[in-house]
Scaffold this active site. Sequence first.
Site, PDB file in Angstrom:
ATOM      1  N   PHE A 186       0.660   0.784  -6.411  1.00 39.36           N
ATOM      2  CA  PHE A 186       0.185   2.135  -6.075  1.00 39.36           C
ATOM      3  C   PHE A 186       0.196   2.254  -4.566  1.00 39.36           C
ATOM      4  CE2 PHE A 186      -3.103  -0.912  -7.015  1.00 39.36           C
ATOM      5  CZ  PHE A 186      -3.894  -0.921  -5.884  1.00 39.36           C
ATOM      6  N   PHE A 233      -1.296   2.063  -1.251  1.00 40.07           N
ATOM      7  CA  PHE A 233      -0.232   1.222  -0.735  1.00 40.07           C
ATOM      8  C   PHE A 233      -0.610  -0.229  -0.973  1.00 40.07           C
ATOM      9  CE2 PHE A 233      -0.038   5.153   1.779  1.00 40.07           C
ATOM     10  CZ  PHE A 233       1.274   5.527   1.533  1.00 40.07           C
TER      11      PHE A 233
END
Length: 163
Positions: free
Chosen positions: A75, A77
């Site tokens: 996801f 980051f």
Amino acid sequence: MDMPRYERIWMTVGMGSLALFLIILGVLSFGMGLHPPDSKEKTTVPENVDQHPPFDKPGVYKVGPNEYEVIMTSFVFSYEPREIRIPKGAKVHFKVTSKDVVHGIYVPNTNVNLMLVPGHVTEYTYTFDETGEHLFLCHEYCGTGHQLMQGRIIVYDPENTTS
Ligand code: CUA
């Protein structure tokens, strides 16, 4: 058919190299199982993937003698889990998906190089034969924090109890 000699030679060379390339391709893909990482399995609800098995419990699971399954989400980051600890020689089955946009996972100096697409499960198996630490990173541009998206795989020596 009447054809000049050189034309026949070149046609033979052309057909021969085509046949050779097709044979090489066939041996690599069917014989040696080399193919792009595929996404056979679809997750049911890509929007809430972390509420559905197996991605509701990401982690490293022992599935056999020195064999592990890594259930992972990506996801912006980061990854879950971000750190994977496995013993030397472990065969690791990665099952990875994305919770938002297209990400990647790349482990330098290995064949682990996967594309993570929302709604799909990317599967790959790799055996880590040497102890040490591997960095893994996202190699699909995914936004402003793309360069921060990384994690570690720690391959330890099971004989050495201090690690
Ligand atoms: Cu995730 Cu780049």
